[in-house]
Write an enzyme that holds these catalytic residues in place. Structure first.
Site, PDB file in Angstrom:
ATOM      1  CB  CYS A 101      -0.897   0.017   1.232  1.00 27.98           C
ATOM      2  SG  CYS A 101      -1.824  -1.492   1.481  1.00 27.98           S
ATOM      3  NE  ARG A 129       5.169   2.138  -2.088  1.00 37.21           N
ATOM      4  CZ  ARG A 129       5.555   1.671  -0.906  1.00 37.21           C
ATOM      5  NH1 ARG A 129       4.827   0.771  -0.300  1.00 37.21           N
ATOM      6  NH2 ARG A 129       6.662   2.105  -0.335  1.00 37.21           N
ATOM      7  CD1 TRP A 178      -2.071  -5.252  -4.195  1.00 36.39           C
ATOM      8  CD2 TRP A 178      -1.929  -6.416  -2.294  1.00 36.39           C
ATOM      9  NE1 TRP A 178      -1.872  -6.571  -4.530  1.00 36.39           N
ATOM     10  CE2 TRP A 178      -1.779  -7.316  -3.377  1.00 36.39           C
ATOM     11  CE3 TRP A 178      -1.872  -6.939  -1.002  1.00 36.39           C
ATOM     12  CZ2 TRP A 178      -1.578  -8.681  -3.209  1.00 36.39           C
ATOM     13  CZ3 TRP A 178      -1.683  -8.310  -0.822  1.00 36.39           C
ATOM     14  CH2 TRP A 178      -1.535  -9.161  -1.923  1.00 36.39           C
ATOM     15  CG  ASN A 210       2.272  -0.715   3.548  1.00 34.78           C
ATOM     16  OD1 ASN A 210       1.692  -1.753   3.252  1.00 34.78           O
ATOM     17  ND2 ASN A 210       3.461  -0.407   3.060  1.00 34.78           N
ATOM     18  N   GLY A 211       0.591  -2.666   5.941  1.00 30.40           N
ATOM     19  CA  GLY A 211       1.016  -3.771   6.780  1.00 30.40           C
ATOM     20  C   GLY A 211      -0.143  -4.679   7.120  1.00 30.40           C
ATOM     21  CD  GLU A 236      12.753 -13.418 -13.564  1.00 28.13           C
ATOM     22  OE1 GLU A 236      12.528 -12.253 -13.939  1.00 28.13           O
ATOM     23  OE2 GLU A 236      12.296 -13.884 -12.498  1.00 28.13           O
ATOM     24  CE  LYS A 240      10.381 -10.330 -14.602  1.00 25.37           C
ATOM     25  NZ  LYS A 240      10.040 -11.037 -13.376  1.00 25.37           N
ATOM     26  CD  GLU A 248       6.248 -11.163 -12.034  1.00 24.02           C
ATOM     27  OE1 GLU A 248       6.478 -10.836 -10.867  1.00 24.02           O
ATOM     28  OE2 GLU A 248       7.047 -10.949 -12.967  1.00 24.02           O
ATOM     29  CG  HIS A 264      12.091 -37.499 -13.798  1.00 24.12           C
ATOM     30  ND1 HIS A 264      12.303 -38.715 -13.202  1.00 24.12           N
ATOM     31  CD2 HIS A 264      13.232 -37.200 -14.480  1.00 24.12           C
ATOM     32  CE1 HIS A 264      13.531 -39.146 -13.486  1.00 24.12           C
ATOM     33  NE2 HIS A 264      14.108 -38.236 -14.262  1.00 24.12           N
ATOM     34  CE  LYS A 316       9.607  -3.031  -8.823  1.00 26.66           C
ATOM     35  NZ  LYS A 316      10.012  -3.937  -9.911  1.00 26.66           N
TER      36      LYS A 316
END
Length: 607
Positions: free
Chosen positions: A2, A27, A74, A98-99, A480, A484, A487, A503, A602
């Site tokens: 947030c 963010r 958020w 925020n938290g 990675e 991407k 996301e 496997h 973010k």
């Protein structure tokens, strides 16, 4: 996550607060709001969705108060709707948070038993009730906040506004970052320097446990005992202020194209080109002779940078490496030998799980080294050794340039470790350093593939699943790359070690599944090609990313991207770029929100 902004100003506060909140959009958020004092009374405007919805409300119903607090939320507890949007207000107290308050259910039940009615589903509302409870006992605002804070379990950055106090914002911090900014006759509160940059170039960061009293005349800091503290302001770097997309459509693609420059600048602080040697800064007291084990801890993309670094430390320094996701490391009760090195990797330096893991390792006698993009961050301040990356502000939620700058820094560190430990001679070090020095040039060549990647992305966008495979350092790069794509396109993607196909994952292969094969012509090339042929035999759509030498030895793949021939050490840095571009252009083809993908933030500053 947030975003928090507060202004004690000389003109209407809503306008600078809204502008600052725009700078915090990176963010991630799902609602926003502003509270000001109008003739001493609290007035709020809140809206679900993007800031343009809040802006529309403010156009129709302006706020003219000279003091105010704002927030981008958020959602953690409670759905994203106007009722749950911050600021929350209770009987003349407004708060932004925020938290996460971990004991909010216990506190909520306590208030309900006392007959208190709650207006929201959030954990934050209990904070306003706690402070209001103290005000009713006759305490002044700062004493009411200080009395309420010990009841809160969890992480928080807070800013409070009080009816009747038109020259007072109170802030507090535990676990989540918070800063204050200094002006002339105006003072500010913000989640980070980017939020405050248009308002001031002088800021102070709150330390854990700090309470700050912000008025037009100045800023005071107190500890839990009510003792006044000194927090010296620091000047914000100009690069923090100038965060614009320029000619690019999105921050993400701008940041992808910045990589040759920022990786070059990062390498320049760790490489002596003239001597062909790594130069760890003189103020860094680090000797690998007495270190027999390294632990690397991070989250998300930074974790994948650490996975790649593990291969480097093992190959070039002969060091055993333990690597963990931070959210798991702190709960594993890992046995750690005192005196060994613990490396923590983060773009923001505020990632909650990584910070908690850092404190866990520090308490067990580890030497703490952070690779971080924000030298003034909590992680940097808590570390004994800081190796900064020079990526500059990264606004796109999907990390790109921070990742490659982390890789560049970790590669230099691994080579320095190899030299200290006698695994690498001076003759061994020179070609490795030369390879790193050439990375910006290799990256520039990789970016020239963008037109072809754009065409390939249109085909990729037709799929709802994708697989990425590689061996060696290309395996974590596959992880990675899959991240991407997930996301920013919302396509389900997975990364696998190529040797693991048989496997289980090979069961997924059919004519509709794109399989991206990351295979430079290294020591595992032939084995990876065998895996690719297994995919082709089952009609999978193989997209091979290789170099010129590799391209000359293969045929039959669906699509191929050919990069320059580069030394094995630096392939992850160079091959990362076309994978980032593939995700970006696939997202464009699908029309998703590239810079602010759904449900993501973010900086993950809560567990």
């Amino acid at each position: 996550m947030c975003g928090i902004v507060g202004v004690v100003g000389r003109g209407p506060a809503a306008t600078p607060i809204l502008d600052a909140l725009r700078r915090l959009e990176y963010r991630g958020y799902d609602s926003a709001g502003i509270a000001t004092l109008e003739r001493g009374l609290l007035t709020r405007r809140r809206a679900v969705g993007k800031l343009k919805n809040l802006e529309s409300k403010l156009t129709c119903e302006p706020l003219v108060g000279l003091i105010g607090i704002g927030h981008t939320r958020w959602a953690t507890h409670g759905r994203p709707n106007e009722k749950n949007a911050h600021p929350h207000a209770v009987d003349g107290v407004a708060v932004v948070h925020n938290g996460i308050i971990e004991n909010h259910r216990e506190l909520r039940n306590e208030f309900k038993r006392a007959g208190v009615r709650f207006a929201t589903d959030t954990d934050t509302e209990v904070i306003a009730h706690l402070v209001n409870q103290q005000l009713k006992k006759g305490r002044e605002p700062v004493d009411a906040v200080r009395a309420a804070l010990p009841r809160l379990e969890g992480a928080f950055a807070l800013a409070f506004l009080f009816e009747g106090y038109e020259n007072l914002i109170i802030g507090a911090r535990k676990g989540s970052p918070l800063a204050v900014g200094y002006g002339r006759g105006e003072m500010y509160v913000g989640s980070d320097a980017i939020a405050l940059a248009p308002l001031t170039n002088m800021i102070s960061y709150l330390e854990d446990g700090d309470v700050t009293v912000v008025t037009r005349e100045g800023i005071d800091f107190l500890n839990a005992k009510g003792e006044y503290l000194r927090r010296s302001p620091a000047k914000i770097a100009r690069s923090t202020i100038l965060v614009q997309k320029g000619e690019h459509r999105h921050f993400m693609v701008k940041e992808i194209h910045e990589q040759p420059r920022v990786v070059g600048e990062t390498l320049a602080q760790y490489i002596d080109v003239a001597s062909g040697m790594i130069k760890i800064p003189k103020d860094v007291e680090l000797d690998f002779h007495d270190i027999n084990r390294v632990s690397i801890t991070a989250c998300g993309t930074a974790f994948y940078a650490g996975l790649i670094a593990r291969y480097w430390f093992e190959r070039y320094a002969g060091l055993a490496v333990e690597i963990d996701i931070a959210s798991e490391f702190r709960y594993r009760n890992v046995p750690l030998d005192s005196g060994n090195l613990a490396i923590f990797v983060s773009q923001s330096g505020e990632t909650a799980d990584t910070l908690a893991s850092l404190e866990f390792a520090k308490a067990r006698g580890q030497r703490i080294l952070s690779v971080v993009n924000v030298p003034s961050s909590t992680m940097a301040r808590a570390s004994q050794i800081v190796l900064p990356t020079l990526a500059g502000p990264e606004v796109g939620v999907a990390s790109t340039k921070a990742f490659t700058c982390q890789l560049a820094t970790l590669a230099c560190l691994a080579i320095a470790a190899g030299r200290d430990r006698g695994v690498l001679s001076a003759a061994d070090e020179v070609p490795l350093v030369r390879a790193l020095s050439d990375v910006p040039t290799y990256m520039a060549c990789a970016l020239e593939l963008e037109p072809k990647i754009r065409q390939l992305a249109r085909k990729m966008a037709a799929s709802r699943n994708a697989l990425f495979i590689g061996r060696g350092t290309n395996y974590p790069l596959a992880l990675e790359a899959a991240l991407k794509l997930k996301e920013i396109t919302y396509i389900h993607a997975e990364g696998y070690a190529a040797g693991e196909l048989k496997h289980g994952p090979i069961a997924l292969i059919d004519k509709n599944l794109p399989v991206v094969v990351i295979a430079p012509s290294d020591t595992t090339f032939e084995k990876t090609m065998s895996n690719m042929q297994e995919v082709i035999a089952r009609e999978g759509r193989t997209i091979l990313i290789t170099d010129h030498k590799g391209a000359s030895h293969v045929a039959g793949c669906w699509e191929m991207l050919t990069l320059p021939d580069v030394p094995a050490l630096v392939t992850p840095l160079v091959f990362a770029l076309p994978l980032q571009l593939l995700a970006y252009h696939t997202a464009l083809a699908l029309g998703t929100d590239v810079d602010q993908p759904r449900n993501l933030a973010k900086s993950v500053t809560v567990e």
